[in-house]
Every structure is written in structure tokens, then in C-alpha cells.
Design a protein around this motif. Sequence first.
Motif, PDB file in Angstrom:
ATOM      1  N   LYS A  37       0.832  -1.205   0.000  1.00  0.00           N
ATOM      2  CA  LYS A  37       0.000   0.000   0.000  1.00  0.00           C
ATOM      3  C   LYS A  37       0.861   1.247   0.000  1.00  0.00           C
ATOM      4  CE  LYS A  37      -3.695   2.291   2.574  1.00  0.00           C
ATOM      5  NZ  LYS A  37      -4.615   2.203   3.739  1.00  0.00           N
ATOM      6  N   ASN A  38       1.884   1.261   0.857  1.00  0.00           N
ATOM      7  CA  ASN A  38       2.762   2.431   0.924  1.00  0.00           C
ATOM      8  C   ASN A  38       3.528   2.628  -0.381  1.00  0.00           C
ATOM      9  OD1 ASN A  38       1.957   2.926   3.566  1.00  0.00           O
ATOM     10  ND2 ASN A  38       3.604   1.671   4.437  1.00  0.00           N
ATOM     11  N   GLN A  39       4.007   1.512  -0.950  1.00  0.00           N
ATOM     12  CA  GLN A  39       4.731   1.620  -2.213  1.00  0.00           C
ATOM     13  C   GLN A  39       3.814   2.109  -3.333  1.00  0.00           C
ATOM     14  OE1 GLN A  39       6.445  -2.220  -2.905  1.00  0.00           O
ATOM     15  NE2 GLN A  39       7.873  -2.079  -1.177  1.00  0.00           N
ATOM     16  N   THR A  40       2.564   1.620  -3.329  1.00  0.00           N
ATOM     17  CA  THR A  40       1.613   2.058  -4.351  1.00  0.00           C
ATOM     18  C   THR A  40       1.318   3.541  -4.218  1.00  0.00           C
ATOM     19  OG1 THR A  40       0.626  -0.159  -4.356  1.00  0.00           O
ATOM     20  CG2 THR A  40      -0.645   1.628  -5.339  1.00  0.00           C
ATOM     21  N   LEU A  41       1.110   4.001  -2.974  1.00  0.00           N
ATOM     22  CA  LEU A  41       0.853   5.422  -2.761  1.00  0.00           C
ATOM     23  C   LEU A  41       2.064   6.260  -3.134  1.00  0.00           C
ATOM     24  CD1 LEU A  41      -1.125   5.302   0.619  1.00  0.00           C
ATOM     25  CD2 LEU A  41      -2.038   5.785  -1.656  1.00  0.00           C
ATOM     26  N   SER A  42       3.273   5.747  -2.798  1.00  0.00           N
ATOM     27  CA  SER A  42       4.479   6.484  -3.158  1.00  0.00           C
ATOM     28  C   SER A  42       4.648   6.565  -4.663  1.00  0.00           C
ATOM     29  CB  SER A  42       5.713   5.806  -2.527  1.00  0.00           C
ATOM     30  OG  SER A  42       5.617   5.785  -1.121  1.00  0.00           O
ATOM     31  N   LEU A  43       4.382   5.451  -5.345  1.00  0.00           N
ATOM     32  CA  LEU A  43       4.494   5.447  -6.802  1.00  0.00           C
ATOM     33  C   LEU A  43       3.464   6.371  -7.441  1.00  0.00           C
ATOM     34  CD1 LEU A  43       5.745   4.246  -9.363  1.00  0.00           C
ATOM     35  CD2 LEU A  43       4.091   2.372  -9.195  1.00  0.00           C
ATOM     36  N   SER A  44       2.235   6.325  -6.914  1.00  0.00           N
ATOM     37  CA  SER A  44       1.205   7.206  -7.477  1.00  0.00           C
ATOM     38  C   SER A  44       1.525   8.674  -7.214  1.00  0.00           C
ATOM     39  CB  SER A  44      -0.165   6.836  -6.904  1.00  0.00           C
ATOM     40  OG  SER A  44      -0.189   7.013  -5.486  1.00  0.00           O
ATOM     41  N   LYS A  45       2.151   8.961  -6.090  1.00  0.00           N
ATOM     42  CA  LYS A  45       2.553  10.340  -5.797  1.00  0.00           C
ATOM     43  C   LYS A  45       3.596  10.815  -6.802  1.00  0.00           C
ATOM     44  CE  LYS A  45       4.163  13.307  -2.045  1.00  0.00           C
ATOM     45  NZ  LYS A  45       2.997  14.203  -2.131  1.00  0.00           N
ATOM     46  N   ILE A  46       4.542   9.928  -7.110  1.00  0.00           N
ATOM     47  CA  ILE A  46       5.564  10.282  -8.097  1.00  0.00           C
ATOM     48  C   ILE A  46       4.922  10.514  -9.467  1.00  0.00           C
ATOM     49  CG2 ILE A  46       7.596   9.412  -9.321  1.00  0.00           C
ATOM     50  CD1 ILE A  46       8.341   7.921  -6.753  1.00  0.00           C
ATOM     51  N   ARG A  87      -8.957  18.094   2.491  1.00  0.00           N
ATOM     52  CA  ARG A  87      -8.309  17.238   3.495  1.00  0.00           C
ATOM     53  C   ARG A  87      -6.835  17.608   3.624  1.00  0.00           C
ATOM     54  NH1 ARG A  87     -10.649  11.288   1.645  1.00  0.00           N
ATOM     55  NH2 ARG A  87     -12.879  11.777   1.869  1.00  0.00           N
ATOM     56  N   SER A  88      -6.345  17.398   4.815  1.00  0.00           N
ATOM     57  CA  SER A  88      -4.930  17.707   5.053  1.00  0.00           C
ATOM     58  C   SER A  88      -4.010  16.687   4.396  1.00  0.00           C
ATOM     59  CB  SER A  88      -4.651  17.762   6.562  1.00  0.00           C
ATOM     60  OG  SER A  88      -4.978  16.513   7.181  1.00  0.00           O
ATOM     61  N   LYS A  89      -4.517  15.459   4.228  1.00  0.00           N
ATOM     62  CA  LYS A  89      -3.717  14.413   3.607  1.00  0.00           C
ATOM     63  C   LYS A  89      -3.836  14.494   2.093  1.00  0.00           C
ATOM     64  CE  LYS A  89      -3.753  10.308   5.254  1.00  0.00           C
ATOM     65  NZ  LYS A  89      -4.204   8.968   5.693  1.00  0.00           N
ATOM     66  N   THR A  90      -2.709  14.288   1.427  1.00  0.00           N
ATOM     67  CA  THR A  90      -2.703  14.276  -0.036  1.00  0.00           C
ATOM     68  C   THR A  90      -2.883  12.876  -0.594  1.00  0.00           C
ATOM     69  OG1 THR A  90      -0.280  14.092  -0.061  1.00  0.00           O
ATOM     70  CG2 THR A  90      -1.217  16.319  -0.140  1.00  0.00           C
ATOM     71  N   ASN A  91      -3.040  11.890   0.271  1.00  0.00           N
ATOM     72  CA  ASN A  91      -3.309  10.529  -0.211  1.00  0.00           C
ATOM     73  C   ASN A  91      -4.142   9.805   0.831  1.00  0.00           C
ATOM     74  OD1 ASN A  91      -1.460   9.631   1.793  1.00  0.00           O
ATOM     75  ND2 ASN A  91       0.240   9.827   0.374  1.00  0.00           N
ATOM     76  N   GLY A  92      -4.745   8.710   0.408  1.00  0.00           N
ATOM     77  CA  GLY A  92      -5.595   7.944   1.305  1.00  0.00           C
ATOM     78  C   GLY A  92      -6.550   7.075   0.517  1.00  0.00           C
ATOM     79  N   LEU A 129      -7.564   3.926  -3.850  1.00  0.00           N
ATOM     80  CA  LEU A 129      -6.490   4.647  -3.188  1.00  0.00           C
ATOM     81  C   LEU A 129      -6.210   5.883  -4.031  1.00  0.00           C
ATOM     82  CD1 LEU A 129      -3.918   1.832  -2.255  1.00  0.00           C
ATOM     83  CD2 LEU A 129      -5.585   2.912  -0.765  1.00  0.00           C
ATOM     84  N   TYR A 130      -6.107   7.042  -3.393  1.00  0.00           N
ATOM     85  CA  TYR A 130      -5.937   8.273  -4.164  1.00  0.00           C
ATOM     86  C   TYR A 130      -4.673   9.012  -3.738  1.00  0.00           C
ATOM     87  CZ  TYR A 130      -7.339  11.237  -0.228  1.00  0.00           C
ATOM     88  OH  TYR A 130      -7.388  11.877   0.964  1.00  0.00           O
ATOM     89  N   THR A 131      -4.153   9.780  -4.686  1.00  0.00           N
ATOM     90  CA  THR A 131      -3.052  10.695  -4.438  1.00  0.00           C
ATOM     91  C   THR A 131      -3.343  11.975  -5.219  1.00  0.00           C
ATOM     92  OG1 THR A 131      -1.462   8.907  -4.184  1.00  0.00           O
ATOM     93  CG2 THR A 131      -0.570  11.081  -4.645  1.00  0.00           C
TER      94      THR A 131
END
Length: 609
Positions: free
Chosen positions: A41-50, A256-261, A271-273
Motif C-alpha cells: 500500500k505504501n509503495q503504491t501510494l508512493s508510486l502514485s505520488k511520483i 483534506r490535510s492528507k494528499t493521499n488515502g 487509493l488516491y493521491t
Amino acid sequence: MKRWNDLMLKTKMFISFSVVSLFIVGITCVIFYFTNTGDIKNQTLSLSKIIAKQFSEMIDLYMQNIEELSLSISIDPAIQGSLFDFYKTADPIEKEAIGYKLNPVLFNFSYPKTYVQSISIYTLDGHWYYYSKLVNPKLTDSLSFDEVRRIAGELNGRPFLLLPTHEEPSNGEPTGNTVSFIRKITKIPTQTIIGLASINVNVNAFKMVLANTKASEIDNQMHVLIVNDEGQVIFENGAGQSGRPRSVFETAVFSRSKTNGELLWKNVPYLYTIETSSYTGWSTVILIPKHVLLLKQKRIQDIVVIVGLVTMLLIAAVSYMLSHQITLPLNKLMRKMSRVELGDFNQRMEYAGRNEIGRLSRMYNHMLDSISRLIHEVYESKLAEKSAQLSALHAQINPHFLYNTLNIMKSISRLRGVEEVAEISESLAGLFQYSMKNLHHPVTLGEEIDHILNYFNIQQHRFGNRLELRCEIPEGLRQTPILKLTLQPLIENAVNHGLRRVKAGGCITIRAWLQNETLIATVSDNGEGIAETELAKLRYDLDASLSHHPVRDATQGIGLLNIHQRIQLFYGKPYGLELSSKPGEGTKVALTIPLAAAPHNQRGEEAAL
């Protein structure tokens, strides 16, 4: 607990290993599963952020190019002159003619830019000129007079505006969503606004940017959205593509304060970014369906289950083999011990290993050897004891009859005045009376000496003055316990063997003393001695006396071996007789027994009682 204790060792080991391994493997698999799913999940969110950041930056570059294009359009002299001519004339035909002049100019600006679909020029009174790459286009989202005035007012404080539009050709074939890049046209050099330049960009061109930023493993699953601040979806790969009505995105996510979730969009969990551009004000939203992660989690779960099952099977097989290797020799040892319990002492373990089982097998074999040796020694000891008792009983057969006969002879001799015969008869009767007592009960050293004096008194009547007896025994030792008939046979052997050929001067000496709680008594003579070979044979027989039956002949009485056996049977192995002799110099026999101790066999009987 009782049932557990009753289980076989193999079963206990198998259950213990299986339970412990199951617990360890289970905990490891659970930790591995949750750790890996969290990492995915963290890797997917990190990749989507990139990806979102890269895509947003690429869109900014596109918009910057369009901004440069719009600036070129706004300061182009032909466009400036055409707008001046528009405001100078009131003739509608001339105003339309101005459009024909602008058409090739706008064509030159749009032709090199593949992503530019059309360029429009709006005047402040709502009149517009445009060029479109589409054949017979129909502009459905053109600006009205009020919108032109409103946008012109907004552009006083901003360099440009981005407005989503939708174009359709006249034949009804959809061309896709477009974005209008609107910039004011100002009069040079007064900077007075004289019109608006609108460049329509086909959002399908953004797919080329997306192709350079997507990761291959989520290429077919990822949704990329470009959303303006009003929640209107400018671009979406997959659903909502060209020609379809624009989707509306929930703008509450931007607050929202979070840029992903995680969020729910179109009733599908994602899962969004989010990456918001400071240049365009658009937000790039990367959506990855959760079922993609669930599929990966399912694969990890399957792998974990398979690895766990394989590990369990391997551990079960290893534990079974290990327990089998341990319990197999133990079961074999149990079967052999059962045979030993039935009296078969020939059961031996054949195990050559150096581990604990091998050591246990060797100890078991040594134990059986020791038991067999002890049984053999006890059997031989009892046999020797019974043989010695038989010898003593044989020696007592005649004394019962002779003792009564000698008493009759003594009485007749005294009646008739033959004192010497009476004296010999009395001494001989004392000998027989002493020998008829129980051999198992010890006597005092003084009683044994008195018995020796009776025997020697008879021998003096036989040999006369050829023999002499010396007793060097302290008075305090005369009450020391000693086995009956242990010293007298030594005197008899000295008379019959050591001094038999002596014509005169024969001497037998008896000595006794204490040493380290031990009584040592010696009988020595000055006779002919014993030859070396004969002496070696006698010593060997004494050392191995308990392995032989006592030998008794007519000349040696109950014999040296019999005395030695009796002492060791009653007092133990360290005690007994020792011989020393030199031919021509005589023989000495040393007797050693413990001081003031009960005989060995009596101590054993008392302990048994």
C-alpha cells in the motif's frame, strides 16, 4: 497432564515440534502478511505520488508552451491590426472580411502545435473569429457577450484563464473534451484591452504525457484525473474519455490535510493521491482501485499459506525422523532390558555412535558386564564357602568318634599309671574338641594359641627335642578375635613340610602385632624353604583362590588355600595370607585380618536382617 505423561516419546516430540513450529510459522506468516500488505500500500501510494507529480509538471510545461503561444498571438501585428480595423468600421461585411484576413494567421499559429485544436479571437462586443482543425466544426461552448465582458474583467488581475469546453463536429462524431486557454489582447503600447485570445487544447494530448510517466504494473488499472478547483474533471484516462460528458469530482477531498488515502468514487473504492499545480490551479488525481491491492494481497496470502504448509510438512517430517532415530534405539534397549529382566544377561546393544544414545548403549553394556561379573563372583564365593564348609565337615567326621575314644584311653592310662599316654590322649582330645566347634564363630587369639600348644605337645612326643615353639605375642593381643583354625594349620604345615628333615634345632616362631587397625600374625620356621617354582605356584593359587575350589589333602590338613579363602570370605578381599620363602633359610607365612571387626559374612547377614 497424566494423559500427556502416558504418551510415547515419539508422539510427544512430534506434537511438541508441530505445535511450536505451527505457532512460530503462524506468527511469522501473519507478520509477513501484514507487513507486506502495508508495504504494498505504501509503495503504491508512493508510486502514485511520483506519477502525479510528474504528470502535473508535464501538464504545466504544456500550459507554459500554450501561454507562450497565446502571448505570440496577442502581440502579433496582423492580429493587432485586424482588431484596430474591426473597431474602426461599423460595416458588418467588413467585419466579416477581417475574419478572412485572420484565418491564415491563426492557421500559422495552430498548425505546428498538434495539441491545439482551435484558436478563437473575441472582441469586447462579443464578436469572434476562430480557426479550427476540425472539418465543419460546431462550437457548442463558445463565449457569450456577457462571458467575454466577465472574463475580460477577471483577466485584469490574472495572466490567463483555463476553462473546460466541449466541441463536436457537424457530423456528430465526438472529438473529445478541450480546455480553453484564454488570454487578453492589449493595445500596444497603451496596454488597453482590445480583445481575448482563446486557444482550445484537446485533452487527449495529455495521454502522451501519461504514457511517459505510468508504471507498467498498474498501466491498465490506474485512473488519472485532472480536476479544476470547482471539481470538474478536465481529463480522465479510462472512463469519461473524449466525447463523453464531464464527470464531477468530490471537491471535499481537496480540503483534506492528507494528499493521499482512500475514497469512494462512482461506488468503487480507490487509493488516491492528489498533486495540485500552483501554475494551472488544477489538481492531478491518481486513483488506483483497491481490488488491485486485494489481488496482490491474495497472491501474498496464497504464497504465505503455501510456504506455511510446506514448512509445516517439512518440520513434521523432520520431527518424525528425528524422534524415530531417537526412540528406535530406545525401544530396542527396552526390549533387551525386558529380556534381561527375564534372566537373559547376554543381551547387548550394538550402537557405534558417539552421541548420547551411543554412550547410553555402552553404559548399558558395561552395566550388564558388571552385573554378570558380580553374579559370577558371588556364585563362586558361595561355592567356595560351601566347599570350605564341606572340608571342615569332613575333618569333623572322625574327631567325634576319636574324641570319645581318646577320653576312654586317657581314663584307662591314668588308672594303670601310664602318665605319658594319658597326657598325649588329653592333648589330642583337646585338639579334637576345639576343631569340632563351629568354624563360623571367631575365637580369641589366646584360644588359638592354646590349641596350637596342644598340637605341639603331641608333636614333641613324636619328634622329641628336635623341634622348638616360640610364641612372641603381647598379652594385650590374646583377646583379639580371630577365625578358628587359621594359625594351627600353619604350624602343622611348618612341621610336616618345612622341618620334616631337620634332625635337631628346628624352631617355629609365632609373632603378632597391630598395624593401622590391622592384626598381623606371622608363622616362620628355619626349615628347608620352598623352591621358587613351587613358591610362585602357591602365590598364584592364593591370588586366584576364590576362583578355585579349596584343595585338601592328607598331609596339608585344610591347607593354605582353604585358610586364605576363609579369611577373604569372612573379612573381604584385601585380607588373607602372604608367603615368603628362600630355599635353605625357611618359610614365613603372614596372616592379616582387620582388628576388632565382625567377619565379613556376618556383617552381610546382619545387614540383611
